[in-house]
Enzyme design. Sequence first.
Site, PDB file in Angstrom:
ATOM      1  N   LYS A  53     -11.953  74.445 -45.960  1.00 31.79           N
ATOM      2  CA  LYS A  53     -11.345  75.677 -45.451  1.00 31.79           C
ATOM      3  C   LYS A  53      -9.941  75.860 -46.038  1.00 31.79           C
ATOM      4  O   LYS A  53      -9.570  76.959 -46.467  1.00 31.79           O
ATOM      5  CB  LYS A  53     -11.311  75.630 -43.910  1.00 31.79           C
ATOM      6  CG  LYS A  53     -12.697  75.696 -43.295  1.00 31.79           C
ATOM      7  CD  LYS A  53     -12.722  75.363 -41.805  1.00 31.79           C
ATOM      8  CE  LYS A  53     -14.178  75.341 -41.302  1.00 31.79           C
ATOM      9  NZ  LYS A  53     -14.309  74.935 -39.891  1.00 31.79           N
ATOM     10  N   GLN A  97     -10.902  72.842 -34.669  1.00 38.61           N
ATOM     11  CA  GLN A  97     -12.081  72.237 -35.303  1.00 38.61           C
ATOM     12  C   GLN A  97     -12.903  71.480 -34.258  1.00 38.61           C
ATOM     13  O   GLN A  97     -12.383  70.630 -33.531  1.00 38.61           O
ATOM     14  CB  GLN A  97     -11.629  71.293 -36.432  1.00 38.61           C
ATOM     15  CG  GLN A  97     -12.772  70.690 -37.222  1.00 38.61           C
ATOM     16  CD  GLN A  97     -13.573  71.740 -38.010  1.00 38.61           C
ATOM     17  OE1 GLN A  97     -13.007  72.637 -38.628  1.00 38.61           O
ATOM     18  NE2 GLN A  97     -14.893  71.624 -37.982  1.00 38.61           N
ATOM     19  N   ASP A 120     -12.569  82.070 -35.370  1.00 42.76           N
ATOM     20  CA  ASP A 120     -13.911  81.487 -35.271  1.00 42.76           C
ATOM     21  C   ASP A 120     -14.822  82.337 -34.385  1.00 42.76           C
ATOM     22  O   ASP A 120     -16.030  82.111 -34.346  1.00 42.76           O
ATOM     23  CB  ASP A 120     -13.835  80.064 -34.688  1.00 42.76           C
ATOM     24  CG  ASP A 120     -13.950  78.988 -35.762  1.00 42.76           C
ATOM     25  OD1 ASP A 120     -14.448  79.310 -36.863  1.00 42.76           O
ATOM     26  OD2 ASP A 120     -13.556  77.844 -35.500  1.00 42.76           O
TER      27      ASP A 120
END
Length: 280
Positions: A53, A97, A120
């Site tokens: 990422k 994460q 997200d």
Amino acid sequence: MAARRIDGKALADTVLEECRTRVEALAARGVHPGLAVILVGNNPASRAYIGNKVKACGRVGVRSVVHEFPDTATQAEVADRIRELNADPSIHGILVQLPLPHPLDEAALLAEVSAEKDVDGFHVVNRGDLLGGHTRFPPCTPAGMMRMLDSVGTPLRGCQAVVVGRSNTVGKPMALLLLGRDATVTVCTSKTVDLAEQTRRADVLVVAVGRPGLVTGDMIKPGAVVLDVGINRTADGRLVGDVDFASAEPVAGWITPVPGGVGPMTVAMLVVNTLAAAGG
Ligand code: NAP
């Protein structure tokens, strides 16, 4: 005839090129997109995903900052940092994460992320918007798969779409995105009585389970588009999906490889969502 492969890496490169242009347009308006990543603990897979990422952000000119915590970090410590980032105008996107180490409360920490910076798409507000059929931040993996389906021109309206797996991050949001495009959607789980009976009806088959070889060629309708989300490491260290590629490829019309399929698109869509958060 063997299926054509949907090259997730090449498509991700195209998406990231589009992002670069959008970053330049934002810069011309004095906006420099920033992404903050929260990493708790030392899960090697999480570290690898974050590395990808950060690299993708760097390629297109998005600033990314990784905030690392030891696996002994408390709920309050991580929540405090998220609140600081919520208030930081140089940060447009925040991602936590997953998975988080025990005993951190994942849902509570995801709820701390400002819905406006939730790149997200896991905040309850954004999940609710998705349920309502419109969302600013569609979850990255399903959004990437929708882009893959569009890239090969799969007609979705009225098609039979079968999603295997009902996780909040992949299976459920993918089912909603497909429904939003007028597919007739079936979701299968570990409790589905005859999985093959369901998968054989699928014009579009999405498999997001985490079990290597779960779906074999005899479970696939000839000509179907097969999207394999699974990432599994074999005993000899190879990465494989949930679909048995060797038996599926001769039957499917289109198929995503693992690696090089859905994974790179997940990363690219995170960048897309970060630019959306920055107003680009
Ligand atoms: P998850 O939260 O572990 O959920 C797995 C789902 O599979 C559950 O809904 C479970 O059903 C279902 N399942 C288990 N065994 C089954 C069976 N025999 N038949 C049908 N369904 C079954 O999974 P996830 O987070 O969505 O991840 C799935 C896989 O995708 C993993 O390999 C993960 O590493 C990978 N992944 C890849 C990406 C990417 O970018 N490529 C992104 C995210 C995840 P129940 O609900 O009944 O337990």
